[in-house]
Design a protein around this motif. Sequence first.
Motif, PDB file in Angstrom:
ATOM      1  N   THR A  20       0.292  -1.019  -0.233  1.00  0.00           N
ATOM      2  CA  THR A  20      -0.203   0.131  -0.252  1.00  0.00           C
ATOM      3  C   THR A  20       0.907   0.641  -0.405  1.00  0.00           C
ATOM      4  OG1 THR A  20      -1.989  -1.249   1.809  1.00  0.00           O
ATOM      5  CG2 THR A  20      -1.735   0.912   1.349  1.00  0.00           C
TER       6      THR A  20
ATOM      7  N   THR B  23       1.167   5.540  -2.665  1.00  0.00           N
ATOM      8  CA  THR B  23       0.518   6.553  -1.764  1.00  0.00           C
ATOM      9  C   THR B  23       2.268   7.811  -2.102  1.00  0.00           C
ATOM     10  OG1 THR B  23       1.476   6.325   0.358  1.00  0.00           O
ATOM     11  CG2 THR B  23      -1.108   5.777  -0.280  1.00  0.00           C
TER      12      THR B  23
ATOM     13  N   ALA C 125      -8.709   3.336   3.024  1.00  0.00           N
ATOM     14  CA  ALA C 125      -8.216   3.222   1.276  1.00  0.00           C
ATOM     15  C   ALA C 125      -9.164   2.294   0.635  1.00  0.00           C
ATOM     16  CB  ALA C 125      -6.791   2.359   1.778  1.00  0.00           C
TER      17      ALA C 125
ATOM     18  N   MET D 281      -3.850   8.054  -3.729  1.00  0.00           N
ATOM     19  CA  MET D 281      -4.079   6.218  -3.980  1.00  0.00           C
ATOM     20  C   MET D 281      -3.567   6.566  -5.382  1.00  0.00           C
ATOM     21  SD  MET D 281      -4.356   3.717  -2.705  1.00  0.00           S
ATOM     22  CE  MET D 281      -5.228   3.788  -1.650  1.00  0.00           C
TER      23      MET D 281
END
Length: 495
Positions: free
Chosen positions: A28, A32, A166, A336
Amino acid sequence: MAGEITDTGELYSPYVGLVYMFNLIVGTGALTMPKAFASAGWLVSLVLLVFLAFMSFVTTTFVMEAMAAANAQLHWKRMENRQEEEGDDSSSASDSDGLTQDNYERAEKRPILSVQRRGSQNLFEITDRVEMGQMASIFFNKVGVNLFYFCIIIYLYGDLAIYAAAVPLSLMQVTCATGNDSCGVEAGTKYNDTDRCWGPLRRVDAYRIYLAVFTLLLGPFTFFDVQKTKYLQLLTSLMRWIAFAVMIVLALVRIGHGQGEGHPPLANLSGVRNLFGVCVYSFMCQHSLPSLVTPVSSKRHLTRLILMDYVLILAFYGLLSFTAIFCFRGDSLLDMYTLNFARCDVVSVAAVRYFLGLFPVFTISTNFPIIAVTLRNNWKTLFHREGGTYPWVVDRVVFPTITLLPPVLVAFCTHDLESLVGITGAYAGTGIQYVIPAFLVYLCRKDSQLAFGYGAVNKHRSPFRHTFWVGFVLVWAFSCFFFVTANIVLSESKA
């Protein structure tokens, strides 16, 4: 060897282990990173990314050395127990010699065992999976153990809050139509939470509806044990690499056709705070090293191969981020990164747009229950007392509830992923990636010298074996902690 089964699970080759580590690290945080790069400037971002990759590699070797030292402790205890049992059997078999024979055997054993203890290299083989919590209990005192669990719990809470925000954010961005435009986010458009989504519903209302659905669907897994996720993890890994490859190729094609919109600055120090946290978070693997390294069948050149893995990860992060910041304008990059491809002018094929836009939904949703169960078990370990058991209500209701509720409340209040990732990485991430490994390796070295003598050599010792490196890591960690805190205070005072 790849198919051999041990108590640590199925063994695999070093190269398979490196693939697993690559998949673990690149997650993840990578999504970002482009926005953080654009905010801090490409030169500052590149320098900080390379330096933090190096620091993460240093502490990874620290953890591996501590794992080997912990294995040596466990191996030695088993050897002593075995020899004591054999000594008891032999002494009971010779009643006539009694105490004299027993004293003779002890006198003969002590010098031999001390030589074996100092010279044996097999003691430091990493054969038992010793998790960081167990290493902390071996080398830390009681206060240190509690601080370790506090740090890991805060980090896991941050992880869950990022995941909980998210997924609803991706769903909101993809499904909220903007006027007559059904292609998602327009170039350079910034939407407020109060903008309309469906009819009278605002975008923030849609986000919270998705958050509620996400919690209702995945929250119950926190109350049970999650098992047999191997094939699900393989599927999500495949989807992740398809998504990353598609985004990089699409960005390169746009730049090659002269459609690149990005003109990132050289340096912008105001964006360094979030960049630091995002980069620390994006190189996080230290807490999972025991599960990754222990099943590797051959560990002879493990440090060298891990270095190669870090170089590949660094190159991948650089490629993903640089293609992003030169393809999209900095003010149009979203938290994102996948959501930047939900535009018709970027991706003409609707299926690809929806796949990239919804990609975090599928991959993050599979990880959320696993992280939640891990956090719940850490809470149990922190409050566990030797020989004690928890009442059913505490075990099955209280611990899962305190695991699930805080991250959902944080996600309800904010969906600023860049800040969530930055704060999680800058605080709890700094503790796990820098402070804990530094103290572990320092204390395990002292303990090994006392237990096995100066002649014992840890075959998995870090290349950064001088005490200077331990001090350097700690000074860097605390400097970053104060820098991030001061930056936040100044930002709040200006606001």
